[in-house]
Design an enzyme around this catalytic site. Structure first.
Site, PDB file in Angstrom:
ATOM      1  N   ASP A 167      -1.467   8.654   3.266  1.00  0.00           N
ATOM      2  CA  ASP A 167      -1.622   8.104   4.662  1.00  0.00           C
ATOM      3  C   ASP A 167      -0.420   8.217   5.702  1.00  0.00           C
ATOM      4  O   ASP A 167      -0.826   8.053   6.867  1.00  0.00           O
ATOM      5  CB  ASP A 167      -2.319   6.603   4.582  1.00  0.00           C
ATOM      6  CG  ASP A 167      -3.561   6.614   3.934  1.00  0.00           C
ATOM      7  OD1 ASP A 167      -4.344   7.284   4.010  1.00  0.00           O
ATOM      8  OD2 ASP A 167      -3.722   5.478   3.191  1.00  0.00           O
ATOM      9  N   CYS A 179      -4.994  10.050  -2.819  1.00  0.00           N
ATOM     10  CA  CYS A 179      -4.232   8.991  -2.255  1.00  0.00           C
ATOM     11  C   CYS A 179      -2.899   9.138  -2.496  1.00  0.00           C
ATOM     12  O   CYS A 179      -1.874   8.616  -1.888  1.00  0.00           O
ATOM     13  CB  CYS A 179      -4.763   7.482  -2.140  1.00  0.00           C
ATOM     14  SG  CYS A 179      -6.406   7.233  -1.583  1.00  0.00           S
ATOM     15  N   HIS A 229     -11.700   5.675   4.641  1.00  0.00           N
ATOM     16  CA  HIS A 229     -11.290   6.941   5.274  1.00  0.00           C
ATOM     17  C   HIS A 229     -12.371   7.917   5.278  1.00  0.00           C
ATOM     18  O   HIS A 229     -13.340   7.934   4.143  1.00  0.00           O
ATOM     19  CB  HIS A 229     -10.065   7.400   4.539  1.00  0.00           C
ATOM     20  CG  HIS A 229      -8.882   6.608   4.931  1.00  0.00           C
ATOM     21  ND1 HIS A 229      -8.303   5.753   4.026  1.00  0.00           N
ATOM     22  CD2 HIS A 229      -8.106   6.172   6.082  1.00  0.00           C
ATOM     23  CE1 HIS A 229      -7.066   5.085   4.310  1.00  0.00           C
ATOM     24  NE2 HIS A 229      -7.308   5.307   5.770  1.00  0.00           N
ATOM     25  N   ASP A 251       0.661  -1.092   0.066  1.00  0.00           N
ATOM     26  CA  ASP A 251      -0.018  -0.031   0.060  1.00  0.00           C
ATOM     27  C   ASP A 251       0.799   1.323  -0.035  1.00  0.00           C
ATOM     28  O   ASP A 251       0.280   2.371   0.043  1.00  0.00           O
ATOM     29  CB  ASP A 251      -1.060   0.102   1.242  1.00  0.00           C
ATOM     30  CG  ASP A 251      -2.124  -1.060   1.081  1.00  0.00           C
ATOM     31  OD1 ASP A 251      -2.814  -1.063   0.070  1.00  0.00           O
ATOM     32  OD2 ASP A 251      -2.271  -1.867   2.180  1.00  0.00           O
TER      33      ASP A 251
END
Length: 432
Positions: A245, A426, A341, A239
């Site tokens: 993040d 992201c 999220h 990820d």
């Protein structure tokens, strides 16, 4: 989204699992598609300038047929030299805005004209460094070479960037000028397809296509004036491409998160390294037992909405609130149960209007203004400037809606990342 959103959508206040693919190098030596776009853009401009110049002299000579061969032969070498220089300039970012494109075109046109004319004159004069020859060459820039130089410069500014954009696979109308910001990005891991999933079923991920889409995403940021800087790769952290993040920016304060998924805890090391290398930033960290994913943080002016999600706990929100209070920010916790999220469900436009996919928004009343989007992926925007946002190509109706509100919309295809609960936010962290 294990991929929440990326560039912690800083929004200015109002104004199959696939078989594991072969391991990739930690860093790409180049972006092949970007190279092709740079070369094709340069070729289009150089060829266009060559044709304009030859046609111009053909017309001015009374349309005499011999003029085509005469001037076509003379300007072939200058055009070739200009092409090579333009390709280099484009690789260095000249297509990002019209001003550097114009400057690069002007330089390539001048150098091409001087060198090309010098080579041709050397056959007859022998010594091109004689004072009279040098004066003649530079005088030609406002004489017979002027049309060629101007053609290269103008076409570089007007045509070059459009060809580049077309080849790169994203579209945009108009460009930013004069501003330079930084966007942190991270190359997709070799085991990208094994990323964690929470709210959707796993389907095959096309790794090669994901690589190409990531290149295009970075190129879109580059084209809009954002200098992309690669965070050290994490080849075995599936990820890690979802860099948002790992770190959240609040002006000159960088908050290193503590991801809620244990498998992602190692991602913050490279993120912190990259932030430190930028210099001039204050760094603070969320520590256990607190957890915080950057995808849960939505900034609108001095208000910071934080999703209380599966990845961000109450202690993480408390620590962030304490960190931000001295800087004038107000932290508002948002209960979250239907999305991974907060920014999987909502983001915000430059004017502060919160937009989202209503079926997964638990409490729209917590926001001052809320506008529902017609598509799920339309809930995510990255603010590129006061009048420009970046969106996924999978939400055409939402893009049209936002464009009708007076915003310029840049779209990119990120279908392979959407299979992993990712969205446009992201994939980057913006530092201004």
């Amino acid at each position: 989204m294990t991929s929440s959103d990326a560039a912690a959508a800083d929004t200015p206040a109002p104004p199959t699992v696939n078989p594991i693919p072969p391991a990739r190098p930690v860093r790409r030596p180049e972006r092949p598609r970007s190279t092709s776009a740079s070369v094709l853009s340069a070729l289009t401009v150089a060829l266009g300038a060559y044709l304009v110049t030859v046609l111009g002299y053909f017309i001015s000579s009374g349309q005499q047929s011999q003029a085509i061969s005469q001037f076509g032969g003379f300007f072939a070498l200058p055009a070739l030299i200009a092409f090579v220089l333009l390709a280099v300039f484009n690789l260095l970012g000249a297509t990002r805005a019209w001003l550097p494109a114009l400057a690069g075109g002007l330089g390539a046109g001048i150098v091409g004209a001087l060198l090309g004319s010098a080579v041709l004159l050397s056959a007859s004069t022998g010594n091109i460094f004689a004072s009279d020859v040098v004066v003649y060459l530079f005088g030609s820039l406002v004489g017979f070479n002027l049309l060629f130089v101007l053609s290269v410069a103008i076409l570089s500014a007007l045509l070059g960037p459009r060809v580049y954009d077309s080849v790169m696979g994203f579209r945009t109308i108009g460009r930013r000028t004069g501003e330079r910001h930084v966007a942190l990005v991270r190359i997709p891991a070799s085991n990208l397809a094994d990323g964690e999933l929470t709210h959707i079923d796993r389907i095959p991920v096309n790794i090669e296509l994901a690589d190409q889409q990531w290149d295009n995403y970075c190129a879109a940021l580059d084209a809009e004036g954002w200098e992309t800087i690669e965070v050290p790769a994490a080849p075995e952290m599936a990820d890690s491409v979802f860099i948002e993040d790992a770190v959240v920016m609040f002006g000159e304060l960088a908050v290193i998160t503590n991801p809620g998924a244990e498998s992602r805890s190692g991602e913050i090391v490279g993120a912190e390294q990259a932030v430190r290398e930028l210099g001039g930033l204050m760094i603070q960290r969320i520590s256990a037992p607190g957890t915080l994913d950057g995808g849960d943080v939505l900034k609108i002016g001095m208000t910071v909405y934080v999703g209380r999600s599966l990845r961000t706990n109450a202690e993480g929100i408390r620590q962030l609130r304490v960190m931000l209070a001295p800087h004038g920010y107000t932290v508002v916790a948002v209960p979250l149960s239907k999305a991974l999220h907060l920014k999987s469900s909502v983001t915000a436009l430059p004017d502060g209007t919160v937009i989202g996919w209503a079926p997964v928004v638990d409490h729209p009343e917590l926001f001052d203004r809320f506008l529902a989007m017609p598509e799920e992926s339309g809930a995510a925007v990255v603010v590129l400037s006061p009048d420009t946002v970046l969106m996924a190509a999978s939400a055409p109706q939402s893009a049209a809606l936002i464009a009708d509100l007076g915003y310029r919309v840049v779209t990119v295809d990120i279908s392979e990342f959407e299979k992993l609960e990712g969205c446009v936010t992201c994939l980057s962290v913006r530092v201004r």
